[in-house]
Design a protein around this motif. Structure first.
Motif, PDB file in Angstrom:
ATOM      1  N   HIS A  24      -1.162  38.643 -25.123  1.00 25.31           N
ATOM      2  CA  HIS A  24      -1.203  39.850 -24.298  1.00 25.31           C
ATOM      3  C   HIS A  24       0.190  40.354 -23.905  1.00 25.31           C
ATOM      4  CE1 HIS A  24      -5.441  40.633 -23.940  1.00 25.31           C
ATOM      5  NE2 HIS A  24      -5.623  39.335 -23.909  1.00 25.31           N
ATOM      6  N   PHE A  27       1.022  42.424 -27.386  1.00 22.16           N
ATOM      7  CA  PHE A  27       0.166  43.468 -27.943  1.00 22.16           C
ATOM      8  C   PHE A  27      -0.692  44.144 -26.884  1.00 22.16           C
ATOM      9  CE2 PHE A  27       0.506  39.983 -31.084  1.00 22.16           C
ATOM     10  CZ  PHE A  27       1.321  40.626 -31.995  1.00 22.16           C
ATOM     11  N   SER A  28      -0.934  45.430 -27.064  1.00 19.15           N
ATOM     12  CA  SER A  28      -1.818  46.172 -26.170  1.00 19.15           C
ATOM     13  C   SER A  28      -3.274  45.846 -26.515  1.00 19.15           C
ATOM     14  CB  SER A  28      -1.586  47.680 -26.334  1.00 19.15           C
ATOM     15  OG  SER A  28      -2.040  48.090 -27.619  1.00 19.15           O
ATOM     16  N   GLU A  29      -4.175  46.168 -25.614  1.00 17.06           N
ATOM     17  CA  GLU A  29      -5.606  45.967 -25.855  1.00 17.06           C
ATOM     18  C   GLU A  29      -6.050  46.749 -27.097  1.00 17.06           C
ATOM     19  OE1 GLU A  29      -7.834  44.132 -23.920  1.00 17.06           O
ATOM     20  OE2 GLU A  29      -6.156  43.416 -22.710  1.00 17.06           O
ATOM     21  N   THR A  30      -5.546  47.962 -27.244  1.00 17.95           N
ATOM     22  CA  THR A  30      -5.917  48.797 -28.386  1.00 17.95           C
ATOM     23  C   THR A  30      -5.429  48.179 -29.692  1.00 17.95           C
ATOM     24  OG1 THR A  30      -5.871  50.770 -27.008  1.00 17.95           O
ATOM     25  CG2 THR A  30      -5.701  51.102 -29.395  1.00 17.95           C
ATOM     26  N   GLU A  31      -4.191  47.702 -29.710  1.00 21.81           N
ATOM     27  CA  GLU A  31      -3.663  47.077 -30.922  1.00 21.81           C
ATOM     28  C   GLU A  31      -4.448  45.818 -31.281  1.00 21.81           C
ATOM     29  OE1 GLU A  31       0.602  46.113 -32.975  1.00 21.81           O
ATOM     30  OE2 GLU A  31       0.513  46.153 -30.799  1.00 21.81           O
ATOM     31  N   ARG A  68       6.507  39.880 -20.504  1.00 21.47           N
ATOM     32  CA  ARG A  68       6.098  40.959 -21.400  1.00 21.47           C
ATOM     33  C   ARG A  68       7.202  41.236 -22.407  1.00 21.47           C
ATOM     34  NH1 ARG A  68       2.600  46.100 -20.271  1.00 21.47           N
ATOM     35  NH2 ARG A  68       1.335  44.396 -19.581  1.00 21.47           N
ATOM     36  N   ARG A  72       7.007  46.236 -25.364  1.00 24.73           N
ATOM     37  CA  ARG A  72       5.888  46.736 -24.568  1.00 24.73           C
ATOM     38  C   ARG A  72       6.324  47.201 -23.193  1.00 24.73           C
ATOM     39  NH1 ARG A  72       0.814  43.928 -23.754  1.00 24.73           N
ATOM     40  NH2 ARG A  72       0.373  45.947 -22.919  1.00 24.73           N
TER      41      ARG A  72
END
Length: 73
Positions: A24, A27-31, A68, A72
């Motif tokens: 996490h 990467f984003s949730e969408t990716e 992070r 990102r």
């Protein structure tokens, strides 16, 4: 598959917290939902592959704070 992207209705995979945090952080949730929705795809990603190699050498009780990724931020 992230829960926010429908993952609660699919099979889940148990992950150590440091691995979950590392995913996490990068990467984003969408990716994750679009490109990395299965274990094989995650393991094939160069960043995660390098992380797995690094963390395998650690003892089972190892824990480190995960920041992070700069990409990102």
């Amino acid at each position: 598959m992230p829960r926010l992207k429908g993952g609660t209705h699919l099979g889940t995979v148990r992950l150590h917290q440091i691995c979950h945090s590392a995913i996490h952080a990068r990467f984003s949730e969408t990716e994750l939902a679009n490109r990395l929705a299965d274990i094989a795809s995650l393991k094939a990603d160069p960043e995660i592959a390098a992380f797995i190699t690094w963390v395998r050498a650690k003892p089972p009780t190892f824990h480190a704070p995960t920041r992070r990724s700069k990409a990102r931020s």
